[in-house]
Design an enzyme around this catalytic site. Structure first.
Site, short mmCIF file in Angstrom:
data_model
loop_
_atom_site.label_atom_id
_atom_site.label_comp_id
_atom_site.label_asym_id
_atom_site.label_seq_id
_atom_site.Cartn_x
_atom_site.Cartn_y
_atom_site.Cartn_z
N ASP A 56 0.86 -1.19 0.00
CA ASP A 56 0.00 0.00 0.00
C ASP A 56 0.90 1.23 0.00
O ASP A 56 2.11 1.13 0.21
CB ASP A 56 -0.89 -0.03 1.25
CG ASP A 56 -1.78 1.21 1.37
OD1 ASP A 56 -2.38 1.60 0.36
OD2 ASP A 56 -1.86 1.79 2.47
N SER A 57 0.27 2.39 -0.16
CA SER A 57 1.02 3.64 -0.10
C SER A 57 1.51 3.94 1.32
O SER A 57 2.42 4.73 1.51
CB SER A 57 0.12 4.79 -0.57
OG SER A 57 -1.05 4.80 0.20
N CYS A 85 -3.84 -1.08 -2.00
CA CYS A 85 -4.18 0.32 -2.28
C CYS A 85 -5.09 0.42 -3.50
O CYS A 85 -4.76 -0.12 -4.57
CB CYS A 85 -2.87 1.07 -2.53
SG CYS A 85 -3.07 2.78 -2.96
N GLU A 133 -6.52 9.45 9.36
CA GLU A 133 -5.17 9.25 9.91
C GLU A 133 -4.95 10.06 11.18
O GLU A 133 -4.20 9.66 12.06
CB GLU A 133 -4.11 9.63 8.87
CG GLU A 133 -3.99 8.56 7.82
CD GLU A 133 -2.94 8.87 6.77
OE1 GLU A 133 -2.29 9.92 6.85
OE2 GLU A 133 -2.80 8.03 5.87
N CYS A 155 -11.33 2.92 -0.85
CA CYS A 155 -10.05 3.41 -0.31
C CYS A 155 -9.72 2.62 0.95
O CYS A 155 -10.61 2.29 1.74
CB CYS A 155 -10.19 4.90 -0.01
SG CYS A 155 -8.78 5.60 0.84
N HIS A 168 -8.57 3.40 3.72
CA HIS A 168 -8.86 4.01 5.03
C HIS A 168 -10.33 3.93 5.44
O HIS A 168 -10.65 4.02 6.62
CB HIS A 168 -8.49 5.49 5.02
CG HIS A 168 -7.02 5.75 4.94
ND1 HIS A 168 -6.22 5.19 3.97
CD2 HIS A 168 -6.21 6.54 5.70
CE1 HIS A 168 -4.97 5.61 4.14
NE2 HIS A 168 -4.94 6.42 5.17
#
Ligand code: DGL
Length: 265
Positions: free
Chosen positions: A9-10, A72, A152, A184, A186
């Site tokens: 993932d990023s 991701c 985050e 996404c 998140h």
């Protein structure tokens, strides 16, 4: 020792996918790589995301990974087809295709919405793929760039997150959707808030769970599923800070041992 699954993932958001895979496949060993040096991918060009994804995949292959999961969404949208060309024999799973299959089979007609990063939305990967599989479906979409930094920073289940979520979801494109894809890494952390926004009338689909189930089936089909868990999972990031250590707990749901691996030096 059995070979591990590589997940990348990023950054640390993809730990939502790693967690779902660790739960669905307790016999598998995982090597997770989060490219925190280049985060966020959602605002980067397609060319950059492709380059990063190729380098990370080469790293995971060199570590002996038997399959790669692109956790991701943005990297799945931009880099999957090239990676498949470079590694035709390696099972490579992205987070988009299993979700596309799930939706195009589950819904006969009507609207399935998508929220994701700017990069994923601009690629139109979800509408293109879903409509190709099921032309009776419409796929309205909206970029929701503030949600990544918001989550985050630990802003969820509070007034601030509620206001931001409301402002993205109140677009008239989503007025009569029957389902919404959380496109996404998140967003699983705000799944309940999104459900509540729609007062339970919309199916909220989080790709982490769908992808974990898909990975399980694929490993079995390819005959490469491990029978017994050997060795520890490894969690690597390309740039270490204490803040990533903190955030990783949010996404994995428990403390993990994050190690820096400077593959870009
Ligand atoms: N991992 C990204 C995704 O799922 C979100 C964070 C980023 O933009 O890097 O699209």
């Amino acid at each position: 020792m059995d070979k591990p699954i590589g997940i990348f993932d990023s950054g640390v958001g993809g730990l939502t996918v790693a967690k779902a895979i660790a739960e669905a496949l307790p016999n598998e060993r995982i090597i997770y790589f989060g490219d925190t040096a280049h985060l966020p991918y959602g605002d980067k060009s397609k060319e950059s995301v492709k380059l990063y994804s190729q380098r990370i995949t080469a790293f995971l292959v060199a570590k002996g990974c038997k399959a790669i999961v692109i956790a991701c969404n943005t990297a799945s949208a931009h880099a999957y087809s090239d990676l498949k060309k470079f590694y035709p024999k390696l099972p490579i799973i992205n987070v988009v295709n299993p979700t596309v299959n799930y939706c195009s089979e589950k819904y006969d007609s009507g609207k399935v919405g998508v929220i994701a990063t700017k990069g994923t939305i601009k690629s139109r990967i979800y509408p293109r793929k879903i409509v190709k599989k099921n032309p009776n479906l419409e796929v309205p979409q909206a970029a929701a760039p503030l949600l990544v930094p918001m989550i985050e920073e630990g802003f969820f289940n509070n007034n601030i997150s509620q206001t931001i979520i409301n402002s993205y979801l109140s677009t008239k494109n989503f007025a009569d959707i029957q389902a919404l894809i959380l496109g996404c890494t998140h967003y699983p952390l705000i799944k309940e808030e999104v459900k509540n926004y729609f007062k339970g009338s919309v199916d909220v689909i989080d790709s982490a769970t769908v992808v974990a189930e898909f990975t399980k089936k694929l490993l079995k089909k390819e005959g490469i599923a491990s029978k017994k868990r050997e060795g520890k999972n490894q969690f690597l990031i390309s740039d270490y800070t204490e803040s990533f250590e903190e955030t990783s707990k949010l996404f994995f749901g428990e403390k993990i041992d994050l190690r820096e691996e400077r593959i870009w030096d």
